[in-house]
Design an enzyme around this catalytic site. Structure first.
Site, PDB file in Angstrom:
ATOM      1  N   GLY A  31       4.664  -1.070  -3.454  1.00  0.00           N
ATOM      2  CA  GLY A  31       4.911  -2.353  -4.115  1.00  0.00           C
ATOM      3  C   GLY A  31       5.349  -3.443  -3.158  1.00  0.00           C
ATOM      4  CG  LEU A  33       1.397  -5.066  -4.394  1.00  0.00           C
ATOM      5  CD1 LEU A  33       0.236  -5.110  -5.395  1.00  0.00           C
ATOM      6  CD2 LEU A  33       1.308  -3.799  -3.548  1.00  0.00           C
ATOM      7  N   GLY A  36      -1.759  -7.448   3.238  1.00  0.00           N
ATOM      8  CA  GLY A  36      -2.192  -6.155   3.793  1.00  0.00           C
ATOM      9  C   GLY A  36      -2.640  -5.228   2.665  1.00  0.00           C
ATOM     10  CG  HIS A  37       0.254  -3.764  -0.108  1.00  0.00           C
ATOM     11  ND1 HIS A  37       1.389  -4.540  -0.015  1.00  0.00           N
ATOM     12  CD2 HIS A  37       0.615  -2.515   0.283  1.00  0.00           C
ATOM     13  CE1 HIS A  37       2.397  -3.796   0.403  1.00  0.00           C
ATOM     14  NE2 HIS A  37       1.958  -2.564   0.599  1.00  0.00           N
ATOM     15  N   GLY A 147      -3.678   1.830   5.446  1.00  0.00           N
ATOM     16  CA  GLY A 147      -3.648   0.815   6.495  1.00  0.00           C
ATOM     17  C   GLY A 147      -3.310   1.424   7.846  1.00  0.00           C
ATOM     18  CB  VAL A 176      -3.595  -7.822   6.968  1.00  0.00           C
ATOM     19  CG1 VAL A 176      -3.567  -9.311   6.668  1.00  0.00           C
ATOM     20  CG2 VAL A 176      -4.864  -7.189   6.432  1.00  0.00           C
ATOM     21  CB  SER A 185       5.894  -5.030   6.925  1.00  0.00           C
ATOM     22  OG  SER A 185       6.913  -4.195   6.404  1.00  0.00           O
TER      23      SER A 185
END
Ligand code: AMP
Length: 303
Positions: A31, A33, A36-37, A147, A176, A185
């Site tokens: 979570g 988010l 990257g996610h 990732g 990313v 992050s």
């Protein structure tokens, strides 16, 4: 987007997708988010007929004194982000459901989880591989997306899937980054202004090492020193580890030299303010050799 909150309900949906002959892509997360996610969700959306995302802050991968209780949580924004990125189903796991009373089954991957984060976070990867094994069984995806920011984690999960004959393709996706190079992050929200300004210097040190390797330097200690020295000179970064390893095995290079066909992983964990950040860079064998055949020390033409 369908939201399910129990393992049983999740398993029923997977059964339905499978029975309908649909290909399923899965993106597990904790979570909070960010882009990257989202990049993983978009890739899954591209490649699969149904996309399942999960959010579960997995308690068993946090050690005592780590940030489990403080882990960032943005549930409303997460629902919106997952739905906008094209998730068809969001599974919100809960500790009593994932680890019911009497729970005593663990999955461990050995060699790959020994160095780097495995050495400084005992039990961390056992928690990760166990929860991912559970999630893969519940979601039964054809492809699962991870990732490369968490390089060691991606390799350990790939190994687990192979060793346990899990019928899933593990897809490893690029890191990313923010415009200044900082790897995105969920933990970046811990960074105060000064720490935020210092944090991109981790990536800069990794890029420096990559440039040296691309120019043909294959001496492991010279590469590692380049990394360590630029990080250690920085008062705002407390380095936990800074390592140069074989990118395929996560083992040290014997003889202190990178063999011609090997790819290099340079990986860093550092405390910046109150945050613990990790980052890494891979220098593939092909790019090292290109550097060499272009004549060693030449800096021109760097990307
Ligand atoms: P997390 O929520 O931090 O456990 O991460 C969930 C998934 O997103 C993992 O596969 C991570 O490697 C991946 N991920 C996290 N940050 C990034 C990033 N900056 N770029 C690409 N993938 C990422």
């Amino acid at each position: 987007m369908i939201v399910v909150r129990t393992a049983r309900e999740m398993a029923l949906w997977s059964e339905r997708y499978r029975a309908a002959g649909l290909s399923v892509g899965f993106v597990p997360t904790m979570g909070a988010l960010h882009e990257g996610h989202v990049s993983l969700l978009l890739r899954a959306r591209d490649e699969c007929e149904r996309v399942v995302a999960s959010i579960f802050v997995n308690p068993t991968q946090f050690g005592p004194g780590e940030d489990l209780a403080a882990y960032p949580s943005t549930p409303d924004e997460d629902l919106r982000a997952a739905s906008e990125a094209g998730a068809d189903l969001l599974f919100l796991g809960s500790p009593p459901d994932m680890y019911p009373e009497g729970y005593q089954t663990w999955v461990t991957v050995e060699g790959l989880t020994r160095p780097l984060c495995g050495a400084v976070r005992p039990g961390h990867f056992r928690g990760v591989t166990t929860v991912v094994a559970q999630l893969l069984h519940l979601v039964r995806p054809h492809r699962a997306y991870f990732g490369l920011k968490d390089y060691q984690q991606a390799l350990a999960i790939e190994r687990m899937a192979r060793d346990l004959h899990l019928d899933v393709e593990i897809v490893k996706c690029p890191t990313v980054r923010e415009a200044d190079g900082l790897a995105m992050s969920s933990r970046n929200v811990y960074l105060g202004a000064r720490a935020r300004a210092a944090a991109p210097r981790i990536y800069r040190a990794l890029v420096d090492l990559r440039d040296l390797a691309r120019r043909g330097d294959d001496r492991v200690e010279a590469l590692r020193l380049r990394l360590v020295e630029s990080l250690a000179a920085d008062d705002d970064l407390q380095v936990e580890y800074a390592e140069v390893l074989d990118a395929d095995t996560l083992e040290e290079f014997p003889d202190g030299t990178v063999p011609p066909g090997a790819s290099i992983l340079a990986a860093v964990a550092a405390r910046v303010g109150t945050a613990r950040l990790i980052d890494n860079i891979v220098v593939p064998a092909s790019s090292r050799h290109r550097g060499r055949s272009e004549g060693g020390g030449c800096r021109r033409g760097r990307s």
